[in-house]
Design an enzyme around this catalytic site. Structure first.
Site, PDB file in Angstrom:
ATOM      1  N   GLU A 111     -14.469  -5.706   1.185  1.00 22.73           N
ATOM      2  CA  GLU A 111     -13.870  -5.755   2.522  1.00 22.73           C
ATOM      3  C   GLU A 111     -14.918  -6.021   3.602  1.00 22.73           C
ATOM      4  O   GLU A 111     -15.972  -5.389   3.636  1.00 22.73           O
ATOM      5  CB  GLU A 111     -13.177  -4.418   2.800  1.00 22.73           C
ATOM      6  CG  GLU A 111     -12.550  -4.347   4.176  1.00 22.73           C
ATOM      7  CD  GLU A 111     -11.759  -3.066   4.370  1.00 22.73           C
ATOM      8  OE1 GLU A 111     -10.792  -2.850   3.610  1.00 22.73           O
ATOM      9  OE2 GLU A 111     -12.102  -2.290   5.270  1.00 22.73           O
ATOM     10  N   ASN A 150     -10.541  -7.235   7.017  1.00 22.69           N
ATOM     11  CA  ASN A 150      -9.772  -6.169   7.657  1.00 22.69           C
ATOM     12  C   ASN A 150      -9.598  -6.487   9.143  1.00 22.69           C
ATOM     13  O   ASN A 150     -10.577  -6.695   9.853  1.00 22.69           O
ATOM     14  CB  ASN A 150     -10.470  -4.807   7.477  1.00 22.69           C
ATOM     15  CG  ASN A 150      -9.501  -3.653   7.723  1.00 22.69           C
ATOM     16  OD1 ASN A 150      -8.370  -3.860   8.182  1.00 22.69           O
ATOM     17  ND2 ASN A 150      -9.931  -2.435   7.420  1.00 22.69           N
ATOM     18  N   LYS A 193       0.719   4.679   1.012  1.00 26.06           N
ATOM     19  CA  LYS A 193      -0.115   5.344   2.013  1.00 26.06           C
ATOM     20  C   LYS A 193       0.719   6.360   2.772  1.00 26.06           C
ATOM     21  O   LYS A 193       1.678   5.993   3.444  1.00 26.06           O
ATOM     22  CB  LYS A 193      -0.598   4.241   2.952  1.00 26.06           C
ATOM     23  CG  LYS A 193      -1.469   4.604   4.114  1.00 26.06           C
ATOM     24  CD  LYS A 193      -1.681   3.303   4.940  1.00 26.06           C
ATOM     25  CE  LYS A 193      -2.799   3.381   5.919  1.00 26.06           C
ATOM     26  NZ  LYS A 193      -2.956   2.114   6.677  1.00 26.06           N
ATOM     27  N   GLU A 239       0.807  -1.225   0.000  1.00 25.86           N
ATOM     28  CA  GLU A 239       0.000   0.000   0.000  1.00 25.86           C
ATOM     29  C   GLU A 239       0.842   1.278   0.000  1.00 25.86           C
ATOM     30  O   GLU A 239       1.737   1.447   0.822  1.00 25.86           O
ATOM     31  CB  GLU A 239      -0.929   0.000   1.209  1.00 25.86           C
ATOM     32  CG  GLU A 239      -1.943   1.131   1.177  1.00 25.86           C
ATOM     33  CD  GLU A 239      -3.200   0.768   1.946  1.00 25.86           C
ATOM     34  OE1 GLU A 239      -4.073   0.112   1.351  1.00 25.86           O
ATOM     35  OE2 GLU A 239      -3.303   1.137   3.124  1.00 25.86           O
ATOM     36  N   GLU A 278      -5.964  -8.225   5.699  1.00 25.99           N
ATOM     37  CA  GLU A 278      -5.669  -6.793   5.639  1.00 25.99           C
ATOM     38  C   GLU A 278      -5.315  -6.203   7.008  1.00 25.99           C
ATOM     39  O   GLU A 278      -6.006  -6.456   7.985  1.00 25.99           O
ATOM     40  CB  GLU A 278      -6.880  -6.007   5.135  1.00 25.99           C
ATOM     41  CG  GLU A 278      -7.408  -6.385   3.766  1.00 25.99           C
ATOM     42  CD  GLU A 278      -8.618  -5.526   3.380  1.00 25.99           C
ATOM     43  OE1 GLU A 278      -9.166  -5.746   2.294  1.00 25.99           O
ATOM     44  OE2 GLU A 278      -9.020  -4.642   4.163  1.00 25.99           O
ATOM     45  N   SER A 279      -4.309  -5.392   7.032  1.00 25.19           N
ATOM     46  CA  SER A 279      -3.949  -4.527   8.174  1.00 25.19           C
ATOM     47  C   SER A 279      -3.230  -5.245   9.319  1.00 25.19           C
ATOM     48  O   SER A 279      -3.513  -6.406   9.638  1.00 25.19           O
ATOM     49  CB  SER A 279      -5.166  -3.827   8.785  1.00 25.19           C
ATOM     50  OG  SER A 279      -5.934  -3.196   7.806  1.00 25.19           O
ATOM     51  N   LYS A 311      -7.835   2.696  -3.489  1.00 27.56           N
ATOM     52  CA  LYS A 311      -8.258   2.553  -2.086  1.00 27.56           C
ATOM     53  C   LYS A 311      -9.055   3.783  -1.711  1.00 27.56           C
ATOM     54  O   LYS A 311      -8.522   4.831  -1.410  1.00 27.56           O
ATOM     55  CB  LYS A 311      -7.007   2.419  -1.219  1.00 27.56           C
ATOM     56  CG  LYS A 311      -7.255   1.871   0.153  1.00 27.56           C
ATOM     57  CD  LYS A 311      -7.749   0.447   0.072  1.00 27.56           C
ATOM     58  CE  LYS A 311      -7.582  -0.381   1.307  1.00 27.56           C
ATOM     59  NZ  LYS A 311      -6.576  -0.041   2.226  1.00 27.56           N
TER      60      LYS A 311
HETATM   61  O1  LIG Z   1      -1.301   0.008   7.296  1.00 27.37           O
HETATM   62  P1  LIG Z   1      -1.774  -1.372   7.556  1.00 27.37           P
HETATM   63  O2  LIG Z   1      -2.116  -1.645   8.994  1.00 27.37           O
HETATM   64  O3  LIG Z   1      -0.837  -2.396   7.009  1.00 27.37           O
HETATM   65  O4  LIG Z   1      -3.167  -1.537   6.759  1.00 27.37           O
HETATM   66  C1  LIG Z   1      -3.221  -1.494   5.352  1.00 27.37           C
HETATM   67  C2  LIG Z   1      -4.687  -1.531   4.871  1.00 27.37           C
HETATM   68  O5  LIG Z   1      -5.239  -2.758   5.244  1.00 27.37           O
HETATM   69  C3  LIG Z   1      -5.499  -0.382   5.470  1.00 27.37           C
HETATM   70  O6  LIG Z   1      -4.933   0.802   5.029  1.00 27.37           O
HETATM   71  C4  LIG Z   1      -6.971  -0.400   5.100  1.00 27.37           C
HETATM   72  C5  LIG Z   1      -7.757  -1.510   5.007  1.00 27.37           C
HETATM   73  N1  LIG Z   1      -9.005  -1.167   4.663  1.00 27.37           N
HETATM   74  C6  LIG Z   1      -9.084   0.155   4.502  1.00 27.37           C
HETATM   75  C7  LIG Z   1     -10.153   0.985   4.120  1.00 27.37           C
HETATM   76  C8  LIG Z   1      -9.913   2.314   4.010  1.00 27.37           C
HETATM   77  C9  LIG Z   1      -8.672   2.873   4.286  1.00 27.37           C
HETATM   78  C10 LIG Z   1      -7.605   2.068   4.675  1.00 27.37           C
HETATM   79  C11 LIG Z   1      -7.802   0.704   4.779  1.00 27.37           C
END
Ligand SMILES: O=P(O)(O)OC[C@@H](O)[C@@H](O)c1c[nH]c2ccccc12
Length: 392
Positions: free
Chosen positions: A289, A311, A179, A177, A346-347, A240
């Site tokens: 998601e 997520n 970001k 990502e 995710e995340s 995104k």
């Molecule tokens: O930075 P991380 O913890 O690795 O997460 C990335 C991504 O999953 C996260 O930015 C995200 C997942 N779903 C979203 C929806 C909107 C904005 C952001 C997100």
């Protein structure tokens, strides 16, 4: 014709002669036409089908109506949401019945009595998005976006790139990502060059890239998406964004996206279905998601879903827990595999053990931002995350 469905965000011009296909229901001027029809376009924001029971008698309107009618499948016309709407339920009550806690403010034209206060950050983001999308649409009407799409290069297969990478490495495919910041973590990277980061990710084995386009909360932009797309990057790109309106999907395609994110915690089933249809027409992959069991079960019932993201971050309070992926997949992995759905974790993934944990739970791809972008060399960070070089 007895009835037709109208999307409230539709901007339809009855004198627009280009009404030949359903797609164009979203273009043109603000009002649909005579009172009986415009009356059904009650909400200026939000995305919800309304049935107009008056038969249009004007010839022009009939052709528009026919186009709209044709575009909707029985599945959409007979959707439970439509029946509920017709029986007088409010859009937010209908959302709540599906377990959606995020309400629509329907700004910039709030419902009578207005004065709603957002309950959490995601709700705030969505309400701001309603206003932003309305402004965007005024600046760049869909007709113009359609023209931009004609000039855009063909899409790349996002899902195939994930599958190929998984087969090649035996490890979850990486969606890396791009970001700059997030509402929970603030600025993640000061000297942020999206194109340079994208190249580094690609060189170091990312299968696909995710480009944040939300400006207000993530300091991203469609500009960044466009720039990365035009910089010779081969990886397919995920836009995104907090999508609440079809216009955003068309715009994402025009700006070089190969995939878009649809958040089940924000969108009722009928929107997901309609948006999936639009994605297919535009050659885009939809990453849907979910964050909890209810959302996952809803999405698993929708036909044509190929890619689901779980997520680990709760977008309402930012709590991150990677065992969420395991919890959600535990009893559903057979159903998911039976439907040949690919799952993305995710995340909150920082170390090889985290990747292994979600892989063992059944994911074939991971979406990672913070742990890569925060490091001096995001390419080296990929090796750190997987415990090996995944570029070969
Ligand atoms: O930075 P991380 O913890 O690795 O997460 C990335 C991504 O999953 C996260 O930015 C995200 C997942 N779903 C979203 C929806 C909107 C904005 C952001 C997100």
């Amino acid at each position: 014709m007895e009835s037709l469905l109208v999307y409230p965000s539709a901007k339809v011009s009855i004198s627009n002669p280009s009404f030949t296909s359903g797609r164009t229901i979203l273009s043109g001027n603000r009002h649909f036409g005579p009172r009986d029809l415009s009356n059904s376009i009650r909400m200026s924001s939000g995305f919800f089908p309304l049935r107009c029971t008056n038969s249009p008698d004007n010839k022009e309107i009939s052709s528009v109506a026919a186009a709209i009618y044709e575009y909707h499948t029985d599945e959409l016309i007979n959707a439970e949401e439509v029946r509920e709407w017709e029986s007088g339920k409010s859009i937010n009550d209908i959302y709540a019945k599906q377990g959606i806690t995020i309400r629509r403010s329907c700004r910039p034209a709030p419902p009578a009595g207005g004065g709603m206060i957002p309950r959490n950050i995601l709700e705030q983001i969505i309400w701001d998005k309603e206003v932003e999308v309305t402004q965007f649409k005024q600046r760049i009407p869909l007709k113009e976006v359609d023209r931009m799409i004609e000039d855009a290069s063909p899409t790349r297969d996002f899902l195939a790139a994930l599958k190929d990478s998984y087969l090649r490495t035996g490890l979850p495919a990486l969606i890396a990502e791009v970001k700059k910041a997030s509402p929970s973590r603030g600025i993640l990277r000061e000297n942020f060059d999206p194109v340079e980061i994208a190249h580094t990710y690609e060189k170091n084995g990312a299968a696909c890239l995710s480009i944040l386009t939300d400006e207000k909360y993530f300091q991203g932009s469609f500009e960044n998406l466009d720039k990365v797309r035009k910089a010779g990057i081969k990886c397919p790109l995920l836009c995104k964004e907090f999508i609440i309106d079809l216009w955003q999907i068309y715009y994402a395609r025009a700006k070089g996206a190969d995939a878009v994110l649809l958040i089940a915690g924000v969108l009722p089933d009928i929107d997901i279905k309609y948006m999936l249809k639009t994605c297919r027409e535009l050659g885009l992959t939809a990453l849907i998601e979910v964050h909890n069991e209810r959302e996952l079960d809803r999405v698993l019932k929708i036909k044509g879903v190929q890619l689901i993201g779980i997520n680990n971050r709760n977008l309402e309070n930012f709590v991150v827990d990677i065992s969420n992926t395991q919890k959600l997949l535990e009893n559903r992995i057979e159903v998911i595999q039976g439907k040949d759905i690919t799952v993305v974790g995710e995340s909150g993934l920082f170390a090889p053990d985290d990747v292994k944990f979600v892989h063992d739970s059944g994911v074939k791809a991971v979406l990672v931002g913070e742990s890569l972008i925060k490091q001096e060399d995001p390419g080296l960070a990929i090796r750190g995350l997987f415990g090996k070089d995944i570029s070969k």
